[in-house]
Design an enzyme around this catalytic site. Structure first.
Site, PDB file in Angstrom:
ATOM      1  N   ARG A  36      74.347  62.609  42.930  1.00 36.61           N
ATOM      2  CA  ARG A  36      73.652  63.856  42.579  1.00 36.61           C
ATOM      3  C   ARG A  36      73.804  64.888  43.703  1.00 36.61           C
ATOM      4  NH1 ARG A  36      67.372  63.482  41.061  1.00 36.61           N
ATOM      5  NH2 ARG A  36      67.043  63.652  43.288  1.00 36.61           N
ATOM      6  N   ARG A  73      51.875  61.069  42.174  1.00 36.05           N
ATOM      7  CA  ARG A  73      52.638  60.307  43.168  1.00 36.05           C
ATOM      8  C   ARG A  73      51.726  59.601  44.157  1.00 36.05           C
ATOM      9  NH1 ARG A  73      57.590  63.700  42.716  1.00 36.05           N
ATOM     10  NH2 ARG A  73      59.295  62.691  43.830  1.00 36.05           N
ATOM     11  N   LYS A 113      63.962  59.897  36.007  1.00 42.76           N
ATOM     12  CA  LYS A 113      62.813  60.608  35.424  1.00 42.76           C
ATOM     13  C   LYS A 113      63.242  61.928  34.772  1.00 42.76           C
ATOM     14  CE  LYS A 113      60.301  60.688  39.293  1.00 42.76           C
ATOM     15  NZ  LYS A 113      61.111  59.949  40.290  1.00 42.76           N
ATOM     16  N   ARG A 169      71.318  69.212  46.117  1.00 37.87           N
ATOM     17  CA  ARG A 169      69.901  69.300  46.489  1.00 37.87           C
ATOM     18  C   ARG A 169      69.727  68.974  47.974  1.00 37.87           C
ATOM     19  NH1 ARG A 169      65.478  66.386  42.646  1.00 37.87           N
ATOM     20  NH2 ARG A 169      64.656  65.799  44.674  1.00 37.87           N
TER      21      ARG A 169
HETATM   22  P1  AMP Z   1      61.269  65.300  42.706  1.00 41.14           P
HETATM   23  O1  AMP Z   1      62.104  66.403  42.157  1.00 41.14           O
HETATM   24  O2  AMP Z   1      60.193  64.841  41.757  1.00 41.14           O
HETATM   25  O3  AMP Z   1      62.079  64.161  43.262  1.00 41.14           O
HETATM   26  O4  AMP Z   1      60.459  65.914  43.962  1.00 41.14           O
HETATM   27  C1  AMP Z   1      61.138  66.406  45.100  1.00 41.14           C
HETATM   28  C2  AMP Z   1      60.153  66.566  46.248  1.00 41.14           C
HETATM   29  O5  AMP Z   1      59.113  67.478  45.880  1.00 41.14           O
HETATM   30  C3  AMP Z   1      59.430  65.301  46.671  1.00 41.14           C
HETATM   31  O6  AMP Z   1      60.191  64.510  47.583  1.00 41.14           O
HETATM   32  C4  AMP Z   1      58.177  65.876  47.328  1.00 41.14           C
HETATM   33  O7  AMP Z   1      58.452  66.392  48.614  1.00 41.14           O
HETATM   34  C5  AMP Z   1      57.858  67.067  46.422  1.00 41.14           C
HETATM   35  N1  AMP Z   1      56.973  66.681  45.295  1.00 41.14           N
HETATM   36  C6  AMP Z   1      57.280  66.680  43.967  1.00 41.14           C
HETATM   37  N2  AMP Z   1      56.246  66.251  43.225  1.00 41.14           N
HETATM   38  C7  AMP Z   1      55.245  65.973  44.102  1.00 41.14           C
HETATM   39  C8  AMP Z   1      53.924  65.464  43.959  1.00 41.14           C
HETATM   40  N3  AMP Z   1      53.420  65.126  42.764  1.00 41.14           N
HETATM   41  N4  AMP Z   1      53.190  65.306  45.102  1.00 41.14           N
HETATM   42  C9  AMP Z   1      53.676  65.616  46.299  1.00 41.14           C
HETATM   43  N5  AMP Z   1      54.911  66.072  46.510  1.00 41.14           N
HETATM   44  C10 AMP Z   1      55.706  66.253  45.418  1.00 41.14           C
END
Ligand code: AMP
Length: 190
Positions: free
Chosen positions: A128, A89, A14, A134
């Site tokens: 990654r 999500r 993404k 991360r």
């Molecule tokens: P990402 O960078 O999109 O993989 O997001 C990393 C983490 O941030 C996820 O595992 C969630 O804990 C939190 N997170 C990101 N976007 C959302 C969302 N739309 N709803 C809830 N938690 C989110």
């Protein structure tokens, strides 16, 4: 404005494809994960709350995410297109996104669902972890994030299909082909 949702499991690309679309088509981008990581880095109250969920591989509560999303969206008014990366999500978030866009005379233009096999997802996320470090890219948390994806996020595919906005793109191991498919899918909405 074109409102493009980039959808897929953790590690599906993404972020990578958001960057490609920004560069090729001049779209702006909202990554809710990046927004939350920024809050954590700055030590805000929101960041402190978010960290507890992120480190466990869990989702931040919908009500909180929806408020954040709306304020970031409004701060980027006037963009040619907006990429939603990591949001929605859950079904609740998808309904909220639809309502928020409708209130502003907008709609979800298209959703690109990036389909990648789980072994490949794990491989990429562990790689990654080495490069970006991360905190949530360790094997245990990755497994929890896959489970959260399966239970809470994947059901959204049907929701997007019912909205008539779903485009599915399957990665078959050929990166150049996937890059070209993404580009073609965006050209198709312009
Ligand atoms: P990402 O960078 O999109 O993989 O997001 C990393 C983490 O941030 C996820 O595992 C969630 O804990 C939190 N997170 C990101 N976007 C959302 C969302 N739309 N709803 C809830 N938690 C989110």
């Amino acid at each position: 404005m074109y409102n493009l949702v980039i959808f897929g499991a953790p590690g599906s690309g993404k972020g990578t494809y958001s960057a490609q679309i920004m560069e090729e088509f001049g779209f702006d981008h909202i990554s809710t994960g990046d927004v939350l990581r920024g809050e954590i880095k700055n030590g805000t109250e929101l960041g402190k709350t978010a960290k507890q969920y992120i480190d466990q591989g869990q989702l931040i509560p919908d009500s909180l995410m929806i408020d954040i999303l709306a304020s970031v969206y409004d701060s980027k008014k006037g963009a040619k297109g907006m990429i939603f990366d990591g949001f929605p999500r859950t079904i609740v978030q998808a309904e909220a996104l639809k309502a928020m866009l409708t209130e502003r005379g907008e709609k979800i233009t298209r959703t690109l669902n990036l389909i990648v096999k789980e072994e490949e997802l794990m491989r990429r996320l562990l790689k990654r972890a080495e490069i970006e470090g991360r905190a949530d890219d360790n094997e245990e948390t990755i497994k929890k994030r896959f489970a959260v994806y399966e239970n809470q996020t994947k059901p959204l595919i049907e929701w997007f299909r019912n909205e008539g906005v779903l485009t599915e793109l399957t990665y078959d191991g050929d990166r150049a082909k996937m890059d070209a498919s993404i580009s073609a899918a965006v050209k198709a909405i312009l």
